[in-house]
Design a protein around this motif. Structure first.
Motif, PDB file in Angstrom:
ATOM      1  N   ALA A  58       1.013  -1.240   0.060  1.00 24.99           N
ATOM      2  CA  ALA A  58      -0.082  -0.148   0.140  1.00 24.99           C
ATOM      3  C   ALA A  58       0.856   1.189   0.003  1.00 24.99           C
ATOM      4  CB  ALA A  58      -0.860  -0.080   1.344  1.00 24.99           C
ATOM      5  N   HIS A  59       2.078   1.321   0.766  1.00 26.29           N
ATOM      6  CA  HIS A  59       2.781   2.400   0.861  1.00 26.29           C
ATOM      7  C   HIS A  59       3.437   2.583  -0.602  1.00 26.29           C
ATOM      8  CE1 HIS A  59       2.977   4.168   4.872  1.00 26.29           C
ATOM      9  NE2 HIS A  59       3.056   2.678   5.462  1.00 26.29           N
ATOM     10  N   LYS A  60       3.790   1.598  -1.166  1.00 24.58           N
ATOM     11  CA  LYS A  60       4.253   1.723  -2.662  1.00 24.58           C
ATOM     12  C   LYS A  60       3.433   2.329  -3.526  1.00 24.58           C
ATOM     13  CE  LYS A  60       8.037  -1.674  -1.640  1.00 24.58           C
ATOM     14  NZ  LYS A  60       7.831  -1.458  -0.187  1.00 24.58           N
ATOM     15  N   LEU A  61       2.048   1.636  -3.479  1.00 18.69           N
ATOM     16  CA  LEU A  61       1.245   1.980  -4.520  1.00 18.69           C
ATOM     17  C   LEU A  61       0.956   3.391  -4.273  1.00 18.69           C
ATOM     18  CD1 LEU A  61      -1.250   1.525  -6.445  1.00 18.69           C
ATOM     19  CD2 LEU A  61      -2.637   0.731  -4.710  1.00 18.69           C
ATOM     20  N   TYR A  62       0.761   3.908  -2.774  1.00 17.40           N
ATOM     21  CA  TYR A  62       0.428   5.351  -2.586  1.00 17.40           C
ATOM     22  C   TYR A  62       1.364   6.129  -3.257  1.00 17.40           C
ATOM     23  CZ  TYR A  62       0.118   9.745   0.100  1.00 17.40           C
ATOM     24  OH  TYR A  62      -0.098  10.685   0.366  1.00 17.40           O
ATOM     25  N   ALA A  63       2.700   5.918  -3.130  1.00 20.02           N
ATOM     26  CA  ALA A  63       3.603   6.723  -3.792  1.00 20.02           C
ATOM     27  C   ALA A  63       3.747   6.817  -5.332  1.00 20.02           C
ATOM     28  CB  ALA A  63       5.018   6.208  -3.054  1.00 20.02           C
ATOM     29  N   ILE A  64       3.416   5.766  -5.778  1.00 13.38           N
ATOM     30  CA  ILE A  64       3.181   5.596  -7.372  1.00 13.38           C
ATOM     31  C   ILE A  64       2.216   6.334  -7.929  1.00 13.38           C
ATOM     32  CG2 ILE A  64       2.921   4.035  -9.205  1.00 13.38           C
ATOM     33  CD1 ILE A  64       4.337   1.828  -7.606  1.00 13.38           C
TER      34      ILE A  64
END
Length: 235
Positions: free
Chosen positions: A74-80
């Motif tokens: 989720a943190h990675k998806l948010y950043a992308i």
């Protein structure tokens, strides 16, 4: 015909067939207070629903917990998404249970309070769609691969087809999304929503992927790609 194009065409047909009775949310209307001021709800494009958390670890294999995998992706998806100009919010950014924030649902069931709190946030934040991140598990250790579950509406089916296709390409699989009728969020959330089962923690093949930060980034990029494709088709 290219497989991803075929999947999108199928989803478009579903979208067209449901346009007359879609459960999509009504357009947001600001509330006018007695003092005459307009009060607007927070708004975003994507709500990232981070499955489980806190005392609820979700699916597990040894000391590997679903809640940790969901949060990492989720943190990675948010950043992308933010880097690509798509507004997004996460309904939890650390390891805690959303049921702990629920003071309004009178129930002894922590699970019900958790789910109702997730739904309530979709009503308090004006948004276009919800993507719920999860990890699958089964006693059959030969099962593997991603699965995207959707609502009965064509918009949700289209979103599911786009994300499923992107995950299939990322994981070299050929699975189709499915309607997730029994799931609370898919029944109770009004905007187009999907549950993304990113893989099986019970599968050795998937487990290695789900716990690898590099592969987690690839999963997040695939989900983001599916969201972008959905927005391009549905606009």
């Amino acid at each position: 015909m290219h497989r991803s194009l075929l999947m999108c065409l199928i989803a478009l047909l579903l979208l067209a067939s449901s346009s007359s009775h879609s459960a999509a949310a009504m357009p947001f209307q600001p509330v006018i207070s007695k003092s005459g001021f307009d009060w607007a709800l927070p708004n975003t494009v994507v709500i990232i629903d981070v499955g489980h958390g806190g005392v609820d670890g979700g699916a597990a294999y040894g000391d590997m917990l679903e809640k940790d995998i969901n949060l990492a992706v989720a943190h990675k998806l948010y950043a992308i998404l933010r880097a690509q100009g798509i507004a997004a919010v996460m309904n939890r950014t650390s390891d805690y249970a959303l049921s702990e924030d629920n003071r309004w649902h009178i129930s002894r069931s922590r699970h019900r309070k958790d789910l109702s709190q997730r739904r309530q946030l979709t009503e308090e934040i004006d948004s276009e769609l919800l993507v719920s991140l999860h990890v699958n598990s089964t006693k059959n250790k030969s099962k593997y691969g991603p699965l995207v579950l959707h609502q009965t509406s064509g918009e949700s089916a289209l979103l599911a087809f786009c994300i499923q296709d992107a995950l299939n390409r990322q994981q070299n699989t050929k699975f189709l999304p499915r309607e997730g009728t029994p799931f609370y969020l898919l029944r109770r959330v009004h905007q187009p929503s999907v549950i993304v089962e990113m893989g099986f923690i019970s599968s050795e093949r998937d487990r290695a992927m789900l716990t690898d930060p590099v592969k987690q980034q690839e999963i997040a990029e695939a989900v983001a790609s599916g969201i972008r494709q959905y927005k391009w088709i549905a606009r």
